[in-house]
Design a protein around this motif. Sequence first.
Motif, PDB file in Angstrom:
ATOM      1  N   ARG A 198      -7.166 -49.720 -69.976  1.00 35.87           N
ATOM      2  CA  ARG A 198      -7.707 -49.635 -71.345  1.00 35.87           C
ATOM      3  C   ARG A 198      -8.371 -48.290 -71.608  1.00 35.87           C
ATOM      4  O   ARG A 198      -8.840 -48.031 -72.713  1.00 35.87           O
ATOM      5  CB  ARG A 198      -8.718 -50.765 -71.587  1.00 35.87           C
ATOM      6  CG  ARG A 198      -8.101 -52.140 -71.729  1.00 35.87           C
ATOM      7  CD  ARG A 198      -9.112 -53.148 -72.258  1.00 35.87           C
ATOM      8  NE  ARG A 198     -10.150 -53.422 -71.269  1.00 35.87           N
ATOM      9  CZ  ARG A 198     -10.149 -54.468 -70.454  1.00 35.87           C
ATOM     10  NH1 ARG A 198      -9.133 -55.331 -70.489  1.00 35.87           N
ATOM     11  NH2 ARG A 198     -11.133 -54.655 -69.600  1.00 35.87           N
ATOM     12  N   GLY A 199      -8.422 -47.432 -70.595  1.00 37.13           N
ATOM     13  CA  GLY A 199      -9.133 -46.162 -70.700  1.00 37.13           C
ATOM     14  C   GLY A 199      -8.277 -45.044 -71.253  1.00 37.13           C
ATOM     15  O   GLY A 199      -7.186 -45.260 -71.800  1.00 37.13           O
ATOM     16  N   PRO A 200      -8.738 -43.791 -71.078  1.00 35.65           N
ATOM     17  CA  PRO A 200      -8.000 -42.634 -71.594  1.00 35.65           C
ATOM     18  C   PRO A 200      -6.722 -42.366 -70.805  1.00 35.65           C
ATOM     19  O   PRO A 200      -6.600 -42.736 -69.636  1.00 35.65           O
ATOM     20  CB  PRO A 200      -8.995 -41.482 -71.443  1.00 35.65           C
ATOM     21  CG  PRO A 200      -9.941 -41.922 -70.367  1.00 35.65           C
ATOM     22  CD  PRO A 200     -10.031 -43.411 -70.487  1.00 35.65           C
ATOM     23  N   TYR A 201      -5.773 -41.714 -71.473  1.00 35.46           N
ATOM     24  CA  TYR A 201      -4.496 -41.366 -70.879  1.00 35.46           C
ATOM     25  C   TYR A 201      -4.543 -39.952 -70.305  1.00 35.46           C
ATOM     26  O   TYR A 201      -5.415 -39.148 -70.656  1.00 35.46           O
ATOM     27  CB  TYR A 201      -3.377 -41.424 -71.930  1.00 35.46           C
ATOM     28  CG  TYR A 201      -3.199 -42.769 -72.590  1.00 35.46           C
ATOM     29  CD1 TYR A 201      -2.231 -43.661 -72.151  1.00 35.46           C
ATOM     30  CD2 TYR A 201      -3.974 -43.137 -73.685  1.00 35.46           C
ATOM     31  CE1 TYR A 201      -2.046 -44.892 -72.772  1.00 35.46           C
ATOM     32  CE2 TYR A 201      -3.803 -44.364 -74.320  1.00 35.46           C
ATOM     33  CZ  TYR A 201      -2.840 -45.236 -73.857  1.00 35.46           C
ATOM     34  OH  TYR A 201      -2.664 -46.443 -74.481  1.00 35.46           O
ATOM     35  N   MET A 202      -3.604 -39.655 -69.435  1.00 35.47           N
ATOM     36  CA  MET A 202      -3.377 -38.285 -68.988  1.00 35.47           C
ATOM     37  C   MET A 202      -2.186 -37.712 -69.752  1.00 35.47           C
ATOM     38  O   MET A 202      -1.326 -38.456 -70.236  1.00 35.47           O
ATOM     39  CB  MET A 202      -3.096 -38.244 -67.493  1.00 35.47           C
ATOM     40  CG  MET A 202      -4.238 -38.730 -66.619  1.00 35.47           C
ATOM     41  SD  MET A 202      -5.611 -37.567 -66.515  1.00 35.47           S
ATOM     42  CE  MET A 202      -5.005 -36.495 -65.200  1.00 35.47           C
ATOM     43  N   GLU A 203      -2.155 -36.376 -69.831  1.00 38.75           N
ATOM     44  CA  GLU A 203      -1.077 -35.711 -70.549  1.00 38.75           C
ATOM     45  C   GLU A 203      -0.478 -34.608 -69.690  1.00 38.75           C
ATOM     46  O   GLU A 203      -1.208 -33.871 -69.023  1.00 38.75           O
ATOM     47  CB  GLU A 203      -1.586 -35.121 -71.866  1.00 38.75           C
ATOM     48  CG  GLU A 203      -0.487 -34.486 -72.706  1.00 38.75           C
ATOM     49  CD  GLU A 203      -1.003 -34.034 -74.062  1.00 38.75           C
ATOM     50  OE1 GLU A 203      -0.343 -34.336 -75.068  1.00 38.75           O
ATOM     51  OE2 GLU A 203      -2.068 -33.386 -74.107  1.00 38.75           O
ATOM     52  N   SER A 204       0.834 -34.518 -69.705  1.00 39.22           N
ATOM     53  CA  SER A 204       1.549 -33.503 -68.935  1.00 39.22           C
ATOM     54  C   SER A 204       1.537 -32.169 -69.658  1.00 39.22           C
ATOM     55  O   SER A 204       1.765 -32.094 -70.868  1.00 39.22           O
ATOM     56  CB  SER A 204       2.991 -33.948 -68.700  1.00 39.22           C
ATOM     57  OG  SER A 204       3.742 -32.920 -68.109  1.00 39.22           O
ATOM     58  N   GLN A 205       1.255 -31.125 -68.891  1.00 39.07           N
ATOM     59  CA  GLN A 205       1.286 -29.762 -69.408  1.00 39.07           C
ATOM     60  C   GLN A 205       2.110 -28.903 -68.453  1.00 39.07           C
ATOM     61  O   GLN A 205       2.354 -29.270 -67.316  1.00 39.07           O
ATOM     62  CB  GLN A 205      -0.133 -29.196 -69.555  1.00 39.07           C
ATOM     63  CG  GLN A 205      -1.009 -30.012 -70.506  1.00 39.07           C
ATOM     64  CD  GLN A 205      -2.444 -29.506 -70.549  1.00 39.07           C
ATOM     65  OE1 GLN A 205      -2.860 -28.745 -69.688  1.00 39.07           O
ATOM     66  NE2 GLN A 205      -3.189 -29.943 -71.543  1.00 39.07           N
ATOM     67  N   ASP A 206       2.542 -27.758 -68.926  1.00 35.72           N
ATOM     68  CA  ASP A 206       3.293 -26.813 -68.086  1.00 35.72           C
ATOM     69  C   ASP A 206       4.510 -27.481 -67.450  1.00 35.72           C
ATOM     70  O   ASP A 206       4.733 -27.440 -66.233  1.00 35.72           O
ATOM     71  CB  ASP A 206       2.402 -26.229 -66.972  1.00 35.72           C
ATOM     72  CG  ASP A 206       1.182 -25.539 -67.529  1.00 35.72           C
ATOM     73  OD1 ASP A 206       1.258 -24.996 -68.646  1.00 35.72           O
ATOM     74  OD2 ASP A 206       0.143 -25.566 -66.858  1.00 35.72           O
TER      75      ASP A 206
END
Length: 545
Positions: free
Chosen positions: A338-346
Motif C-alpha cells: 500500500r506504500g510508495p512505488y519505485m520508478e525506473s530511470q536510466d
Amino acid sequence: SIFPSNVIFLFCHLRSGVTFIKILSSSHLLFPSGLEGYRRFESSAVNYSTMLLEADSERLYVGARGAVFALNASDISASSALTIEWEASTEQKLQCVLKGKDNKTECFNHIRLLQRFNSTHLYMCGTHAYMPLCAYVDEKRFIISSQPEEGKDKCPYGPITGYTALILDQQIYTASRYDFWSFPDIRRNAPTPALKTENAPTRWLNEADFVGSALVRESLGSSNGDDDKIYFFFTEKSQEQSTTYSHSRVARVARICKGDRGGHLTLQKRWTSFLKTRLTCSLPEYDFHFNMLRSIFVMHGLTPQDTLFYGIFGLEWKNVKASALCRFSLSEVQEAFRGPYMESQDSGSTWKEYVGKIPEPRPGTCITGKLKAKGINVSTSLPDEVLDFVRRHPLMSHQVQPADRRPLLFRRTTDYTHMAATVVQGVDEQMYHVLYMGTDEGWLHKAVAIKGQLHIIEELQLFEEPEPVTNILLSTERTSVYINSPSGVVQLPLSNCERYTSCYDCIFSRDPHCAWSGAECVDVMTQSNSPAQDYLQVGSRRRMK
C-alpha cells in the motif's frame, strides 16, 4: 531472575507445594540408530524432491527421478508402496546429451510438480530430459490416465532450476525460468485466460530464483469484497540503489490477485495486479544482511490476517556457511504494497522512489466491491492509465521488515535448506510455534519460538553419510515429519517424548510436546483425556499432590 543467564534451574520434586520450571538452554543430539520411530523408504530411484500428503489421505505421494510413489503415510517403509515408472526414452536422453547436458544427472525425468487436480486425479510434471511433459494420474488406480502433454509452459527444463507451483480450483500457477532463453516468469497456464509477467518496457523479474508460493484467502471476512491473493517468494538481481548496503541479489515477495484476468489492450494476457517488494533479514547492530532466500513456510492463522511467513535466508558468498531465520507478518507485507512505488530511470539501471501523481483506482489492487460499485467488475475494465502505471512500476519502495525486527535465529557454520512448522499447545495453554529445519548435510533441527527467539531443542542426524535435505512435510494427523533427500524418504514422529526416562530429562528437553506425568514423559498432544494440571512442563506451574 536471581539466577545468572547461563544457569539452568530445575526442580522436579514431587512433594507438596508449587513447582516452577525454567529452562534457559538445552539441545539433544541423536543419530539414526537411536531414533525411535525412524522409518525409511528407498528404491532404485534417486533425487526424491516432491511430496503430497492431504489430511484425510492414507497415502504419501512422492516424486523422484523417473518415478512417482504412493506410500503408506503411517509407515512409509511398509511393503505396500505403489509405483508409477515415468522415465525419458533413450532417444530423448540422447537428444538431451546432444544439447550439452549431463547424462548422469540432467538427462532424466525429474518430477518437479505433483499436486491434486480434482477429486479423482493428481497432476504431475517432469523435466523429461530437458523436454518437459505433464500428465494426469488416476488416484484410485495409481496409473497415468492420459497421454502426457507438453509441459514447457508449466515446468522448468532442469532438475535444480528454481520453481514453485500451485493448483487452485483446477487453475495451474507456476513460477520459474522455463527454458534456456526465456526470462523468469509467473504464469497462470490453465484455464484461459493464460497470464504471465511483463518483460518490456520494464522487466518485472530479474534473474529470479523461486523457492515457494502460497494462497492467502483474503476474501474471507473482508469488509470491502477483497480478492484472494497468491504470494510468490524468490531471490533476484537487485534494482534498488542504497548507501547503506550493496548486494547484487535480494530476497523478494511478489503478489497477484487470484481473479486477475489481464488487461483489455494494455497488459493483455499479462497480470494487472503484480507487485513486488524486498524482504529484509539482517542483524541490525552490524547492518549485516542475509539476502538469499532459501526456503519459505506459510503459517496460516485463525484468520487470513494472522498469516505468518517464516523464511530461511543465507549469504550470497558460497564459500561462507551461515543461516538466519526471519518471521514476517502478512499485515506488514500488505502495508508495503500500500506504500510508495519505485520508478525506473536510466533505461532500468537505476530505481528511485516515485513522487508523482498516482492514478485511480490505485494500480496493482484487486477488483473489490468498491470498484464493482463503480462498474469495474473485471481487470479488463481497468483504465489504460492505471495499467500503464502497473507496467512501469512493479517494485514498491518500502521493504518488509521481520515481525521481530531481527532474525529469530542466526546460525554460523550451518546451511539450512528447507523447513516446515506447526503449532503446539503446551500445558500452560500457550500456543508454541515448533519448527523443523533441514540442513545441507542431512541434519534435522527441531526448534521452538519463544519471546522473539528460536531455541533449538533437538538435532537429529538423519543419514549415515551427509546428504542435503530437499523437502520437509509435516502431518499432525499422522504425528509425523517426512523428509526428502537425494537417496530416499525418512519418516519420524513429530516428537519422541518416551526417550526421556526421568523428570529432569523430560523437562530439560524444553519440547512443548513433552511433559512429565509424575511417572513418565508423555506427548501432551496424545493425552486428550487427562487435564493439563496433571503434567509438568517448561514454564508451567502445578500443585503436586
